[in-house]
Write a protein that holds these residues in place. Structure first.
Motif, PDB file in Angstrom:
ATOM      1  N   ASP A  13       0.798  -1.223   0.000  1.00 32.78           N
ATOM      2  CA  ASP A  13       0.000   0.000   0.000  1.00 32.78           C
ATOM      3  C   ASP A  13       0.834   1.280   0.000  1.00 32.78           C
ATOM      4  N   ILE A  14       2.145   1.188   0.219  1.00 36.85           N
ATOM      5  CA  ILE A  14       2.968   2.401   0.185  1.00 36.85           C
ATOM      6  C   ILE A  14       3.079   2.961  -1.224  1.00 36.85           C
ATOM      7  N   GLU A  15       2.749   2.152  -2.215  1.00 34.66           N
ATOM      8  CA  GLU A  15       2.762   2.595  -3.609  1.00 34.66           C
ATOM      9  C   GLU A  15       1.457   3.325  -3.937  1.00 34.66           C
ATOM     10  N   PHE A  79      10.676  -3.469 -14.078  1.00 35.32           N
ATOM     11  CA  PHE A  79      11.784  -2.914 -13.287  1.00 35.32           C
ATOM     12  C   PHE A  79      12.499  -1.756 -13.958  1.00 35.32           C
ATOM     13  N   SER A  80      12.181  -1.462 -15.204  1.00 31.78           N
ATOM     14  CA  SER A  80      12.848  -0.345 -15.890  1.00 31.78           C
ATOM     15  C   SER A  80      11.945   0.866 -16.110  1.00 31.78           C
ATOM     16  N   PRO A  87      10.702  -0.907  -4.993  1.00 29.54           N
ATOM     17  CA  PRO A  87      10.645  -2.063  -5.890  1.00 29.54           C
ATOM     18  C   PRO A  87      10.984  -3.383  -5.199  1.00 29.54           C
ATOM     19  N   GLU A  88      11.723  -3.326  -4.119  1.00 29.25           N
ATOM     20  CA  GLU A  88      12.097  -4.558  -3.409  1.00 29.25           C
ATOM     21  C   GLU A  88      10.888  -5.289  -2.837  1.00 29.25           C
ATOM     22  N   TYR A  89       9.750  -4.616  -2.714  1.00 27.50           N
ATOM     23  CA  TYR A  89       8.540  -5.239  -2.178  1.00 27.50           C
ATOM     24  C   TYR A  89       7.552  -5.659  -3.266  1.00 27.50           C
ATOM     25  N   TYR A 102       4.113 -21.966 -10.798  1.00 27.58           N
ATOM     26  CA  TYR A 102       4.410 -20.551 -11.015  1.00 27.58           C
ATOM     27  C   TYR A 102       5.859 -20.248 -10.679  1.00 27.58           C
ATOM     28  N   LYS A 103       6.428 -19.278 -11.396  1.00 28.33           N
ATOM     29  CA  LYS A 103       7.726 -18.708 -11.044  1.00 28.33           C
ATOM     30  C   LYS A 103       7.439 -17.475 -10.203  1.00 28.33           C
ATOM     31  N   VAL A 104       8.299 -17.216  -9.227  1.00 31.50           N
ATOM     32  CA  VAL A 104       8.119 -16.068  -8.345  1.00 31.50           C
ATOM     33  C   VAL A 104       9.330 -15.154  -8.480  1.00 31.50           C
ATOM     34  N   TYR A 105       9.058 -13.881  -8.774  1.00 37.04           N
ATOM     35  CA  TYR A 105      10.099 -12.862  -8.890  1.00 37.04           C
ATOM     36  C   TYR A 105       9.867 -11.800  -7.828  1.00 37.04           C
ATOM     37  N   THR A 106      10.950 -11.238  -7.321  1.00 33.77           N
ATOM     38  CA  THR A 106      10.884 -10.073  -6.445  1.00 33.77           C
ATOM     39  C   THR A 106      11.582  -8.919  -7.151  1.00 33.77           C
ATOM     40  N   ASP A 107      11.757  -7.817  -6.444  1.00 35.97           N
ATOM     41  CA  ASP A 107      12.437  -6.636  -6.996  1.00 35.97           C
ATOM     42  C   ASP A 107      11.788  -6.200  -8.308  1.00 35.97           C
ATOM     43  N   ALA A 108      10.457  -6.138  -8.321  1.00 34.74           N
ATOM     44  CA  ALA A 108       9.691  -5.697  -9.497  1.00 34.74           C
ATOM     45  C   ALA A 108      10.008  -6.535 -10.732  1.00 34.74           C
ATOM     46  N   GLY A 109      10.136  -7.843 -10.549  1.00 35.67           N
ATOM     47  CA  GLY A 109      10.355  -8.749 -11.667  1.00 35.67           C
ATOM     48  C   GLY A 109      11.811  -8.977 -12.034  1.00 35.67           C
ATOM     49  N   LYS A 110      12.719  -8.377 -11.293  1.00 37.02           N
ATOM     50  CA  LYS A 110      14.143  -8.457 -11.628  1.00 37.02           C
ATOM     51  C   LYS A 110      14.809  -9.740 -11.129  1.00 37.02           C
TER      52      LYS A 110
END
Length: 119
Positions: A13-15, A79-80, A87-89, A102-110
């Motif tokens: 929610d900070i976004e 991420f760009s 983005p880390e969340y 499913y594949k799981v990515y963090t850092d906005a897909g990075k």
């Protein structure tokens, strides 16, 4: 013939939800504009969620299913081109029709943090 990719995008929610989703949904592939939808879209039945339970989920969750989706292009876009506060969340969960999990990515897909094939 189709080749479906399922997408789940989660962020805190900070976004600024409206601004971030305007940026996220500006992604196009094969001439199609992305349109991930919030799971908190209203249910016509008052006080009842469409996903189970009687409360709204906290945080932001958006979902979509797309045919012949450009997964790598979308991850690069996340991420760009999206101005995340933190983005880390930001988590991206994605599965193509040919995959079992499913594949799981963090850092906005990075950063890929889970892929059952790699386990």
């Amino acid at each position: 013939m189709s080749f479906i990719t399922n997408i789940i995008l989660l962020f805190p929610d900070i976004e600024d939800e409206l601004e971030r989703m305007k940026e996220v949904n500006s992604f196009t592939y094969r001439g199609i504009l992305l349109n991930l939808i919030s799971i908190n879209e209203p249910n016509p039945e008052e006080f009842v969620t469409w996903y189970g339970g009687r409360k709204k989920l906290s945080g932001n969750m958006f979902i979509g299913a797309y045919n012949y989706f450009d997964e790598e292009g979308f991850r690069l876009h996340l991420f760009s081109n999206v101005n995340w506060e933190s983005p880390e969340y930001v988590q991206l969960i994605i599965k193509s029709e040919a995959e079992w999990t499913y594949k799981v990515y963090t850092d906005a897909g990075k950063t890929l943090v889970y892929d059952s094939i790699l386990q």
